[in-house]
Write a protein that holds these residues in place. Structure first.
Motif, PDB file in Angstrom:
ATOM      1  N   SER A   2      77.889 -44.263-123.720  1.00  0.00           N
ATOM      2  CA  SER A   2      78.431 -44.313-122.367  1.00  0.00           C
ATOM      3  C   SER A   2      79.588 -43.337-122.233  1.00  0.00           C
ATOM      4  CB  SER A   2      78.900 -45.733-122.044  1.00  0.00           C
ATOM      5  OG  SER A   2      80.048 -46.034-122.807  1.00  0.00           O
ATOM      6  N   ALA A   3      79.971 -43.107-121.006  1.00  0.00           N
ATOM      7  CA  ALA A   3      81.106 -42.222-120.744  1.00  0.00           C
ATOM      8  C   ALA A   3      82.374 -42.774-121.383  1.00  0.00           C
ATOM      9  CB  ALA A   3      81.292 -42.047-119.239  1.00  0.00           C
ATOM     10  N   ALA A   4      82.492 -44.096-121.434  1.00  0.00           N
ATOM     11  CA  ALA A   4      83.666 -44.716-122.051  1.00  0.00           C
ATOM     12  C   ALA A   4      83.710 -44.436-123.550  1.00  0.00           C
ATOM     13  CB  ALA A   4      83.665 -46.214-121.791  1.00  0.00           C
ATOM     14  N   GLN A   5      82.539 -44.479-124.190  1.00  0.00           N
ATOM     15  CA  GLN A   5      82.478 -44.189-125.628  1.00  0.00           C
ATOM     16  C   GLN A   5      82.873 -42.735-125.900  1.00  0.00           C
ATOM     17  OE1 GLN A   5      78.380 -45.435-126.170  1.00  0.00           O
ATOM     18  NE2 GLN A   5      79.056 -46.976-127.661  1.00  0.00           N
ATOM     19  N   ILE A   6      82.381 -41.844-125.076  1.00  0.00           N
ATOM     20  CA  ILE A   6      82.708 -40.421-125.251  1.00  0.00           C
ATOM     21  C   ILE A   6      84.193 -40.196-124.997  1.00  0.00           C
ATOM     22  CG2 ILE A   6      82.337 -38.103-124.326  1.00  0.00           C
ATOM     23  CD1 ILE A   6      79.365 -38.888-123.965  1.00  0.00           C
ATOM     24  N   GLU A   7      84.747 -40.861-123.992  1.00  0.00           N
ATOM     25  CA  GLU A   7      86.179 -40.731-123.706  1.00  0.00           C
ATOM     26  C   GLU A   7      87.013 -41.276-124.859  1.00  0.00           C
ATOM     27  OE1 GLU A   7      89.767 -39.787-122.190  1.00  0.00           O
ATOM     28  OE2 GLU A   7      87.817 -39.041-121.546  1.00  0.00           O
ATOM     29  N   GLU A   8      86.591 -42.404-125.416  1.00  0.00           N
ATOM     30  CA  GLU A   8      87.308 -42.981-126.564  1.00  0.00           C
ATOM     31  C   GLU A   8      87.249 -42.023-127.754  1.00  0.00           C
ATOM     32  OE1 GLU A   8      86.901 -46.751-129.631  1.00  0.00           O
ATOM     33  OE2 GLU A   8      86.065 -46.955-127.620  1.00  0.00           O
ATOM     34  N   ALA A   9      86.084 -41.450-128.001  1.00  0.00           N
ATOM     35  CA  ALA A   9      85.938 -40.488-129.097  1.00  0.00           C
ATOM     36  C   ALA A   9      86.799 -39.254-128.844  1.00  0.00           C
ATOM     37  CB  ALA A   9      84.470 -40.092-129.266  1.00  0.00           C
ATOM     38  N   THR A  10      86.869 -38.825-127.600  1.00  0.00           N
ATOM     39  CA  THR A  10      87.701 -37.673-127.244  1.00  0.00           C
ATOM     40  C   THR A  10      89.167 -37.965-127.533  1.00  0.00           C
ATOM     41  OG1 THR A  10      86.135 -36.971-125.544  1.00  0.00           O
ATOM     42  CG2 THR A  10      88.394 -36.142-125.351  1.00  0.00           C
ATOM     43  N   GLN A  11      89.623 -39.155-127.182  1.00  0.00           N
ATOM     44  CA  GLN A  11      91.012 -39.532-127.439  1.00  0.00           C
ATOM     45  C   GLN A  11      91.307 -39.583-128.939  1.00  0.00           C
ATOM     46  OE1 GLN A  11      93.386 -39.529-125.143  1.00  0.00           O
ATOM     47  NE2 GLN A  11      91.723 -38.938-123.777  1.00  0.00           N
ATOM     48  N   GLU A  12      90.335 -40.045-129.719  1.00  0.00           N
ATOM     49  CA  GLU A  12      90.502 -40.068-131.175  1.00  0.00           C
ATOM     50  C   GLU A  12      90.620 -38.651-131.731  1.00  0.00           C
ATOM     51  OE1 GLU A  12      87.408 -42.383-132.987  1.00  0.00           O
ATOM     52  OE2 GLU A  12      88.055 -44.233-132.027  1.00  0.00           O
TER      53      GLU A  12
END
Length: 181
Positions: A2-12
């Motif tokens: 999901s977009a949330a997973q990609i955003e979380e990975a981006t923040q990491e």
């Protein structure tokens, strides 16, 4: 994916890149250079920022390089994970476009190009990650070997002291006065 997973990975990824850059900054890298690296991250060119971070580290002989290798390994590992999520999303999008018979050929070609680009980026990131991981693992092997050598040396010293004490006791003398071999 999901977009949330990609955003979380981006923040990491952003966090890991910032740690590596901050490490160089705290070890004396010029402020203007640190600002340049942070500018690359802010512009979204995190991979280039990490490559430049590694290059600047080559110029810093006094730096704790094994610690930086750990930070860079973590950052590249997080980049690989993020890119894999993006690849899953792009693959799903391509499958949906292929299933829709009304899809324009240009849209299909663009989706295929995006997929190919992501596959190339993943391969490049994985090579960088594996290289750094091998460097990190080699450092651990070297450290373990040094510890074994030090342990053997301590064991020899203890055996020599025990032998000196035994010899002194047999002679009835002071073991501290007997030289160790």
């Amino acid at each position: 994916m999901s977009a949330a997973q990609i955003e979380e990975a981006t923040q990491e990824v952003l966090g890991a890149a910032a740690e590596a850059i901050d490490f160089l900054a705290s070890n004396g890298l010029a402020g203007v250079t640190v600002d340049g690296l942070r500018g690359l991250v802010e512009a979204g060119d995190i991979e280039m920022a990490l490559l430049q971070t590694k290059e600047y580290a080559f110029m810093m002989a006094y730096l704790d390089h094994p610690a930086l290798v750990v930070l860079l390994t973590t950052a590249w590992e997080k980049i690989c994970a993020k890119l894999k999520l993006e690849l899953k999303k792009a693959t799903k999008r391509l499958e949906n476009l292929e299933a829709d018979k009304k899809t324009e050929p240009e849209a299909l070609a663009a989706a295929q190009a995006t997929l190919a680009t992501l596959e190339t980026r993943i391969a490049n990131a994985k090579i960088k990650f594996l290289h750094l991981r091998n460097m990190r693992d080699l450092e651990e092997v070297i450290k373990a070997k040094e510890e074994r050598v030090a342990e053997k040396k301590r064991a020899k010293e203890i055996a020599a002291m025990a032998a000196a004490k035994e010899a002194a006791d047999a002679e009835g003398g002071d073991p501290a006065a007997t030289p160790a071999n």
